[in-house]
Design an enzyme around this catalytic site. Structure first.
Site, PDB file in Angstrom:
ATOM      1  N   GLY A  47       0.765  -1.240   0.000  1.00 18.91           N
ATOM      2  CA  GLY A  47       0.000   0.000   0.000  1.00 18.91           C
ATOM      3  C   GLY A  47       0.789   1.278   0.000  1.00 18.91           C
ATOM      4  O   GLY A  47       0.210   2.355  -0.153  1.00 18.91           O
TER       5      GLY A  47
ATOM      6  N   PRO B  37       4.780  -5.173  -0.728  1.00 17.05           N
ATOM      7  CA  PRO B  37       4.753  -4.001  -1.606  1.00 17.05           C
ATOM      8  C   PRO B  37       4.578  -4.400  -3.074  1.00 17.05           C
ATOM      9  O   PRO B  37       5.165  -5.379  -3.529  1.00 17.05           O
ATOM     10  CB  PRO B  37       6.134  -3.380  -1.400  1.00 17.05           C
ATOM     11  N   GLY B  38       3.753  -3.695  -3.787  1.00 14.95           N
ATOM     12  CA  GLY B  38       3.603  -3.900  -5.220  1.00 14.95           C
ATOM     13  C   GLY B  38       3.982  -2.619  -5.948  1.00 14.95           C
ATOM     14  O   GLY B  38       5.044  -2.501  -6.554  1.00 14.95           O
TER      15      GLY B  38
ATOM     16  N   ARG C  40      -5.489   2.694 -15.686  1.00 12.96           N
ATOM     17  CA  ARG C  40      -5.557   3.395 -14.396  1.00 12.96           C
ATOM     18  C   ARG C  40      -6.345   4.708 -14.432  1.00 12.96           C
ATOM     19  O   ARG C  40      -7.163   4.952 -13.554  1.00 12.96           O
ATOM     20  CB  ARG C  40      -4.154   3.635 -13.830  1.00 12.96           C
TER      21      ARG C  40
ATOM     22  N   TYR D 134      -9.560   4.286 -11.891  1.00 10.42           N
ATOM     23  CA  TYR D 134      -9.626   5.008 -10.613  1.00 10.42           C
ATOM     24  C   TYR D 134      -8.935   6.359 -10.655  1.00 10.42           C
ATOM     25  O   TYR D 134      -8.250   6.748  -9.718  1.00 10.42           O
ATOM     26  CB  TYR D 134      -9.159   4.169  -9.419  1.00 10.42           C
TER      27      TYR D 134
ATOM     28  N   CYS E 200     -13.016   3.241 -28.308  1.00  5.79           N
ATOM     29  CA  CYS E 200     -14.325   3.887 -28.417  1.00  5.79           C
ATOM     30  C   CYS E 200     -15.021   3.980 -27.072  1.00  5.79           C
ATOM     31  O   CYS E 200     -16.009   3.282 -26.800  1.00  5.79           O
ATOM     32  CB  CYS E 200     -15.173   3.132 -29.434  1.00  5.79           C
ATOM     33  N   GLU E 201     -14.458   4.791 -26.195  1.00  7.79           N
ATOM     34  CA  GLU E 201     -15.009   5.058 -24.864  1.00  7.79           C
ATOM     35  C   GLU E 201     -14.609   6.486 -24.510  1.00  7.79           C
ATOM     36  O   GLU E 201     -13.451   6.874 -24.710  1.00  7.79           O
ATOM     37  CB  GLU E 201     -14.374   4.141 -23.799  1.00  7.79           C
TER      38      GLU E 201
ATOM     39  N   TYR F  61       0.406  -2.056 -12.154  1.00  7.75           N
ATOM     40  CA  TYR F  61      -1.000  -2.001 -12.569  1.00  7.75           C
ATOM     41  C   TYR F  61      -1.144  -1.383 -13.966  1.00  7.75           C
ATOM     42  O   TYR F  61      -2.092  -0.660 -14.247  1.00  7.75           O
ATOM     43  CB  TYR F  61      -1.846  -1.272 -11.503  1.00  7.75           C
TER      44      TYR F  61
HETATM   45  C1  LIG Z   1      -2.715  -5.517  -3.964  1.00 10.14           C
HETATM   46  C2  LIG Z   1      -2.188  -6.060  -2.687  1.00 10.14           C
HETATM   47  C3  LIG Z   1      -0.923  -5.672  -2.220  1.00 10.14           C
HETATM   48  C4  LIG Z   1      -0.056  -4.672  -2.936  1.00 10.14           C
HETATM   49  O1  LIG Z   1      -0.577  -3.379  -2.886  1.00 10.14           O
HETATM   50  P1  LIG Z   1       0.308  -2.152  -3.381  1.00 10.14           P
HETATM   51  O2  LIG Z   1      -0.561  -0.976  -3.154  1.00 10.14           O
HETATM   52  O3  LIG Z   1       0.628  -2.364  -4.803  1.00 10.14           O
HETATM   53  O4  LIG Z   1       1.529  -2.114  -2.519  1.00 10.14           O
HETATM   54  C5  LIG Z   1      -0.467  -6.254  -1.056  1.00 10.14           C
HETATM   55  N1  LIG Z   1      -1.213  -7.153  -0.375  1.00 10.14           N
HETATM   56  C6  LIG Z   1      -2.436  -7.538  -0.793  1.00 10.14           C
HETATM   57  C7  LIG Z   1      -3.190  -8.535  -0.011  1.00 10.14           C
HETATM   58  C8  LIG Z   1      -2.964  -7.009  -1.965  1.00 10.14           C
HETATM   59  O5  LIG Z   1      -4.180  -7.380  -2.373  1.00 10.14           O
END
Ligand SMILES: *Cc1c(COP(=O)(O)O)cnc(C)c1O
Length: 432
Positions: free
Chosen positions: A238, A289-290, A327, A331, A358-359, A387
């Protein structure tokens, strides 16, 4: 850190000129920086050096095999949300024993696969799921390692579509009933309680919601350790990124206005905030982390096809659409837009950059002051590494873009551009 900068009048990724990439591979094209991916991983790892910890990269942010391999080589574990993602981790050489499996709707096939591969832990999102996992594990003569995801009911103060830690969100087990859930799960025959997990949302840019959640849930983690001997507490992912990288670098670059309010949470501030509270639990701390790892490590390059001057607006129509990068439409995600050819100071116009789909929602920015770029020239949508490609689709029968990984002066195609034949192949059989 990010490795996208102008050099000799042209935007580069590390030592590679992006114009060369667009000339050789065409557009739209995703380009990722290996140095940035590694730097983000290492910075987070260092910031947590004070506590026993493990990083579980959230595969869903960017699941290209070469990206996963790079992170596996760094020692990363992986947070997966499907059997397909586990398959990817294994193909990339990652260790299933370092995988946590999240998600509200795990199927029997996925549970069996994860048990067979002996993943580190299932992060379960309901008691019903744990009962089912116990049943499947029993049939296989196995014991399933399980953690519950707790929903701490804190406001992540992010876009409502990516907020996950409020009672009204579908995720996790309510904080108020979680102790009972553990008590009942501890009596199931084929479950071993290994941890506790939470994840309050994505793209958080202030520390306060993290602190609030960690302070609220840490005593519970300690109690579960004492009662059931759990070994880890995962605080999820997050951590937000600056979708305006000039802010992060602190450099006074032409495309940004410095705004103190927008200064993001740095990873060091995040760690300094949460580590003291987490340390007291004595548990191993997991992070998922993603976006933080991959977001600013990628750009989407796209070519301008037309400039269309309407009565109300000027549109720059490009060859990437919402099917390539959703994205903004999904959102209201923001992406900085910069030309590959270094722009001259002060020469800007207010434009909408839109795709061919076409949106009406198919836009990358609206009424934004951008430097002049002409049809035939390419631009980069920054911060598209997370993402981005993973959410791309074939909507409007548009083939998926090529993905390229830059490492120093090396640029490697890590997924070729899809062809129309690739798309049509599986449908043709029915015509015969
Ligand atoms: C999507 C997700 C993440 C990664 O979220 P980021 O905002 O990209 O860091 C971590 N844990 C869970 C369970 C998720 O669904």
């Amino acid at each position: 850190m990010h490795s996208f900068h102008y050099h000799n009048g042209s935007l580069h990724c590390e030592d590679v000129d992006l114009t060369t990439i667009s000339d050789q591979h065409g557009t739209p094209a995703y380009v990722y920086s290996a140095a940035t991916l590694r730097d983000h991983y290492r910075r987070l790892d260092m910031a947590l050096a004070d506590i026993d910890h493990a990083i579980e990269y959230a595969v869903k942010a960017n699941s290209n095999l070469s990206v996963l391999k790079l992170l596996a080589d760094e020692g990363s574990g992986f947070d997966i949300v499907s059997g397909g993602e586990l398959r990817r981790v294994i193909e990339a050489g990652g260790d299933p024993g370092k995988c946590t499996f999240a998600g509200v709707g795990k199927t029997r096939e996925e549970i069996e696969y994860a048990l067979a591969e002996e993943i580190y832990c299932f992060n379960a999102e309901s008691e019903e799921e744990v009962v089912f996992i116990s049943k499947v594990a029993g049939e296989m003569g196995k014991t399933a390692p399980v953690a519950f995801r707790v929903n701490p009911n804190v406001d992540a103060k992010t876009h409502k579509y990516i907020s996950t830690g409020k009672s009204e969100n579908k995720f996790g087990v309510d904080f108020e009933v979680i102790e009972d859930a553990y008590a009942r799960a501890s009596k199931l025959p084929n479950i071993s309680l290994r941890g506790l997990q939470m994840h309050i949302g994505s793209q958080l840019t202030s520390l306060q919601p993290f602190i609030e959640a960690v302070e609220k849930v840490s005593p519970l983690a300690t109690m579960l350790k004492e009662t059931y001997g759990i070994e880890f507490f995962s605080i999820g992912g997050g951590v937000g990124i600056v979708y305006d990288p000039a802010l992060e670098s602190g450099k006074d670059q032409w495309w940004t206005e410095q705004d103190e309010e927008q200064k993001p949470l740095t990873i060091e501030q995040y760690a300094q905030g949460v580590v003291p509270v987490l340390k007291k639990t004595g548990l191993k701390i997991l992070l998922e982390p993603g976006r933080y790892i991959a977001g600013n490590a990628g750009v989407l390059i796209t070519s301008c096809l037309y400039e269309k001057r309407g009565s109300a607006k000027t549109f720059r129509i490009v060859d990437a659409g919402m099917n390539d990068l959703i994205r903004p439409a999904l959102y209201e995600g923001h992406h900085e837009i910069v030309p590959l050819r270094a722009p001259t100071e002060g020469n800007t116009t207010s434009v909408d950059v839109v795709g061919p789909v076409c949106e009406t929602g198919d836009f990358f920015c609206q009424d934004r002051e951008l430097p002049d770029f002409q049809p035939g020239e390419a631009i980069a949508l920054l911060s598209s590494g997370a993402y981005g490609f993973v959410m791309a689709s074939n909507y409007n029968s548009r083939p998926l873009p090529v993905e390229i990984l830059v490492d120093g002066s090396d640029a490697r195609v890590i997924r070729p551009r899809q062809t129309m034949d690739d798309i049509l192949e599986s449908e043709r059989a029915a015509l015969r």
